[in-house]
Design an enzyme around this catalytic site. Structure first.
Site, PDB file in Angstrom:
ATOM      1  N   HIS A 563       0.708  -1.198   0.130  1.00 36.68           N
ATOM      2  CA  HIS A 563      -0.062   0.020  -0.014  1.00 36.68           C
ATOM      3  C   HIS A 563       0.894   1.355  -0.006  1.00 36.68           C
ATOM      4  CE1 HIS A 563      -3.491   2.146   2.141  1.00 36.68           C
ATOM      5  NE2 HIS A 563      -3.199   2.863   0.802  1.00 36.68           N
ATOM      6  N   HIS A 568       1.275   5.097  -2.759  1.00 37.16           N
ATOM      7  CA  HIS A 568       1.492   6.592  -2.086  1.00 37.16           C
ATOM      8  C   HIS A 568       3.226   6.893  -2.454  1.00 37.16           C
ATOM      9  CE1 HIS A 568      -2.159   7.105   0.090  1.00 37.16           C
ATOM     10  NE2 HIS A 568      -1.999   5.672  -0.009  1.00 37.16           N
ATOM     11  N   ASN A 759      -6.673  -0.757  -1.034  1.00 42.36           N
ATOM     12  CA  ASN A 759      -7.187   0.412   0.014  1.00 42.36           C
ATOM     13  C   ASN A 759      -8.431   0.263   0.073  1.00 42.36           C
ATOM     14  OD1 ASN A 759      -6.684   3.201   1.280  1.00 42.36           O
ATOM     15  ND2 ASN A 759      -8.380   3.578   0.117  1.00 42.36           N
TER      16      ASN A 759
END
Length: 905
Positions: A563, A568, A759
């Site tokens: 993740h 990100h 997510n």
């Protein structure tokens, strides 16, 4: 900051380019269009209309030509500016500046607009003088405040290339759009950007109509403006950034610790060194800590470029408001309500009470704060009730004991929120690559006999390997070097782990064995043991405890690597490079721009509250203070750009092989692999859209190689943004349109499909935390346990499992965070749902987007059909939640579906 220059509108040898910032022109739509001039000089005037040339739009201008001298007259164009009222009320600040702004509004000098010609003056070869006008406030409707300006335009001005804006107020304003009326067709320039006050920064803002140009095709009147605008956005790399600025620059992760407040909060610098390589983040320029000169200090303001922030306008509906509220209000309240941070749950029924009775939070003053910031989590019985009650996750609602079942444990490796780790076993025995002199014998203790005992009647071990039926979830080599360090932290423990699975004939997975390993430490030799499903009570409970450890490893890997790191963190350098090297006029900037919405701001929030020293990750996940170090190690060992493309990722893990006769050109090793099945359809749809777009602007390979902005962009991503890996041989070259298509599709996939798949199902699968505990707090009772430890396990195995699970404060904190992070905001922008207006203006791009949208609608139906197929047992069955994480569209809320363009939460 670049040194400000004085702008002289009547000087032809200097342009305003060096004064201007690049616009955040989100969704602009219309091409550069000419004026349509009209005037009436008398009855003898004869109208004349210029010819419209296809594909090269010229002036469709109605003008009057006098019979006496043939002089064309000036004409009037009206500019209408829409400004969005801010959350606090339009420029509502009281005091002197407010009074001065009111006077400016009354005087009609609120916003200064300047029109920039697209072409140079043919006589002088210099830029034409701009045409100025002040916009004055005329009305307000709802949140929109309208300003108007009138321009006197000469017939020789030519087509409009840009509009320059200067905010005469003392406060920034959110500029929505500029419409120039009085033309054959109105020109609409979508801005959607914050414009700083000239008193904060004298540099003016420029906004372009939406026609895209490669650098070599830039209109002559805009060439210098295009270059100097990019220079302004890059800054000069010194000084602390201010909140109104729009500077994009790089820095290392030296801001996760806070040693000035507590030396125990000192954390190593990630990035820029061989020990901890890492991607770069946005530079803030804050001063260094006194106690650790390598670390950056904390401050109340966490800079990100202004238009990358969650817009104040959006915060009323955007999930960020709830994110802020959870960090600032809910978590401190939970810490107050649950005084003992080590207190676990005494019974499983106490866990169930979180969804029924809830946690009593301290009362809040004014307007039922909890109901405002947590409308989904808080189910109030009465006005005076402040209990935090959690929504029952869909998994638990369908099957209360889903988390207990081995088949569900296995199914989630293919259909859960971390489908990126399972890999094919190709060699036997399983073997570590770590140095045996440090970490002990590398061979696994999972033996051939253990495997064949579990798969008796199906095949031998050798046949299972040959038929590609053995798979492993391998957290051995990544975690084992940190076991000793982590075990020195209070309230947590760690192992290296391997979990072996067998592929059943019906394409479901069967867990065969779990191996847990402790390296040599404290004078003791390496310890490792294999646990298997059992039909005896002691073996059953040992298996359940071993599963809890593996699930904690999987939760940590999911959050830190699948993740945070792979979506990100690794995307932030793409965003910085795109804004530094690609002009807003560049077609690739406009293609990628929707994929970067809000990512830098949510990353800044993560650095403040999630991955920082003593943040949510460190206090609630097994690796504790070493979480980000492990993330850096994973980046060093595992991350490579070319494998971020979904097909390459599947091939690298042995989950697929290339096959030109198979759908998508890949043959899956496990045919019923919901993430891969749906993901490959979405990958192909994305790639087709990117291909249509790129081939439109780059019909020849030479255009890619000669595009100076594009080449600088890709070079900066490789050598600066991911500079610690700049010498890796696997970086793709950028020479042809096909190279560009693969690179852009990979970035688009990471920000959309990859992020959505890891997510938006977090609360669904981890909202009931025994399903995916984030931390394991107790060692296995078989690891050198005393007689007393073993007796406790024999008498109270359920209690030992509860003590191994997260504490009450850890569990409730993570549950609140996961609920927020799994939520779609009402203003979510889903992949392919709504065209950028710039795309809609070009007929070929418009047609390509409509095809893109149509294929995404087809994917919705494909996923529904697959979920209804009883033969697909990894997504259909009693109590099973359908796999919808890659279903493109969704309504707001925690829906477990919907693929936004960007990493916006």
């Amino acid at each position: 900051m670049l040194k400000p220059h004085v702008y002289h509108p009547h000087t032809t040898t200097k342009t305003l380019a060096s004064l201007l910032h690049k616009p955040f022109s989100h969704g602009t739509s219309l091409a550069f269009l000419p004026f349509n001039a009209c005037s009436s000089l008398g009855k003898t005037a004869k109208p004349f209309k210029a010819r419209v040339v296809p594909n090269k739009i010229k002036a469709a201008v109605d003008v009057n030509l006098t019979e006496d001298d043939g002089i064309l007259t000036d004409y009037t164009v009206k500019g209408v500016v829409t400004v969005k009222q801010t959350v606090g009320g339009f420029l509502s600040n009281l005091g002197l500046s407010r009074g001065l702004d009111d006077i400016q509004d009354l005087l009609g000098k609120s916003i200064l607009l300047e029109l920039v010609s697209r072409e140079l003056d043919p006589k002088t070869g210099q830029e034409k003088e701009t045409i100025k006008a002040y916009a004055h406030r005329v009305k307000q409707k709802g949140d929109d405040v309208t300003y108007e300006a009138e321009f006197k335009v000469g017939q020789d001005f030519g087509e409009i290339g840009a509009v320059v804006v200067e905010n005469e107020h003392h406060k920034e304003m959110f500029l929505v759009e500029i419409v120039l009326d009085g033309l054959t067709d109105p020109i609409t320039i979508s801005c959607n950007s914050w414009v700083h006050s000239k008193f904060d920064n004298p540099q003016k803002r420029v906004f372009f109509p939406p026609k895209s140009y490669l650098p070599s095709q830039t209109p002559s009147g805009l060439k210098r403006l295009r270059k100097e605008e990019l220079q302004a956005l890059r800054g000069n790399g010194v000084g602390e950034r201010k909140s109104f600025e729009r500077i994009y620059d790089y820095d290392v992760y030296n801001d996760l610790g806070d040693p000035d407040s507590d030396l125990n909060k000192k954390r190593p610098v990630l990035g820029g060194n061989k020990q901890f390589p890492y991607p770069r983040r946005c530079r803030t320029g804050r001063p260094r800590c006194e106690s650790d000169p390598e670390s950056e200090t904390k401050s109340n303001m966490f800079y990100v470029p202004r238009d990358e922030c969650f817009s104040e306008v959006k915060q009323l509906t955007f999930s960020a408001k709830t994110v802020y509220s959870v960090f600032h209000a809910v978590i401190p309240a939970l810490q107050t309500a649950i005084v003992d941070k080590d207190l676990g749950f005494p019974y499983f029924t106490a866990i169930d009470q979180l969804f029924n009775e809830g946690v009593d939070l301290p009362p809040q003053e004014g307007n039922n704060l909890w109901r405002e910031i947590l409308p989904r989590l808080l189910k109030a019985i009465s006005d005076g009730d402040n209990a935090l009650r959690f929504e029952i996750p869909e998994t638990m609602d369908r099957d209360k004991f889903f988390w207990f079942r081995d088949e569900e444990f296995a199914r989630q490796t293919l259909s859960g929120i971390n489908p990126y780790v399972l890999q094919l076993v190709t060699e036997w025995p399983l073997k570590s690559k770590l140095d045996p002199a440090i970490y002990g014998p590398p061979e696994s203790v999972i033996t051939k006999e253990m495997v064949e005992q579990q798969i008796r009647g199906y095949c031998s071990l050798e046949e299972a390997l040959e038929q590609k039926k053995l798979f492993v979830l391998d957290y051995h080599d990544l975690f084992l070097p940190y076991v000793k360090k982590v075990r020195q932290l209070p309230g947590t423990t760690l192992y290296g782990s391997r979990t072996l699975f067998f592929l059943n004939p019906d394409e479901t997975l069967r867990p065969l064995a779990i191996e847990l390993t402790r390296p040599p430490m404290d004078g003791k030799p390496q310890w490792k043991e294999a646990y298997r499903p059992s039909w005896h009570s002691s073996g059953v409970w040992l298996w359940r405890l071993a599963k809890a450890h593996v699930l904690a490893h999987d939760s940590g890997y999911h959050q830190l690597i699948s993740h945070w790191l792979r979506t990100h963190c690794c995307t932030e350098p793409y965003i910085i490079a795109t804004n530094r090297q690609l002009s807003e006029m560049h077609p690739i900037y406009r293609l990628l721009h929707p994929h970067f919405r809000y990512t830098m701001e949510i990353n800044a929030l993560a650095r403040e509250y999630l991955i920082n020293a003593d943040g949510i990750i460190e206090t609630s996940f097994s690796p504790g203070k070493y979480s980000m170090e492990i993330c850096s190690v994973a980046y060093d060992l595992l991350w490579r750009f070319d494998h971020e493309a979904l097909p390459a990722d599947l091939i690298s893990r042995g989950m697929a092989v290339e096959d030109p006769d198979a759908p998508h050109g890949l043959r899956l090793t496990i045919k019923d692999y919901p993430f891969a099945n749906d993901g490959l359809v979405l990958w192909d749809i994305l790639k087709e859209w990117v291909s249509d777009y790129v081939n439109h602007y780059y019909p020849e390979a030479s255009l890619v190689e000669s595009d100076e902005e594009l080449q600088a962009w890709w070079t900066e991503i490789r050598t600066v943004g991911h500079g610690d890996k700049k010498d890796e041989p696997w970086w793709p070259v950028l020479k042809t349109p096909q190279d560009l298509i693969q690179i852009v599709t990979t970035i688009a996939w990471v920000t959309s499909g990859h992020h959505a798949s890891v997510n938006f199902g977090q609360y669904t699968y981890a909202g009931y935390f025994p399903s995916r505990p984030t931390i394991a707090r107790k060692n296995m009772p078989t690891e050198e346990a005393t007689e007393r430890d073993w007796e406790f396990f024999m008498n109270k195995p359920e209690v030992l499992l509860l003590l191994c699970f997260p504490s009450q404060i850890q569990a409730t904190t993570v549950m609140a965070i996961l609920d927020v992070l799994s939520n779609h905001s009402p203003d979510e922008e889903y992949l392919g749902e709504k065209s950028e207006l710039a795309w809609a203006k070009d007929p070929l791009i418009k047609a390509a987007f409509e095809k893109f949208n149509g294929r995404l609608m087809e994917l919705e139906g494909i996923i529904d059909e697959r979920n209804a197929n009883k033969d697909l047992r990894n997504r259909n069955g009693a109590g099973i939640v359908p796999y919808e994480f890659l279903k493109p569209f969704s309504e707001p809320g925690v829906t477990g579906k919907g693929v936004p363009y960007s990493i916006s939460i």
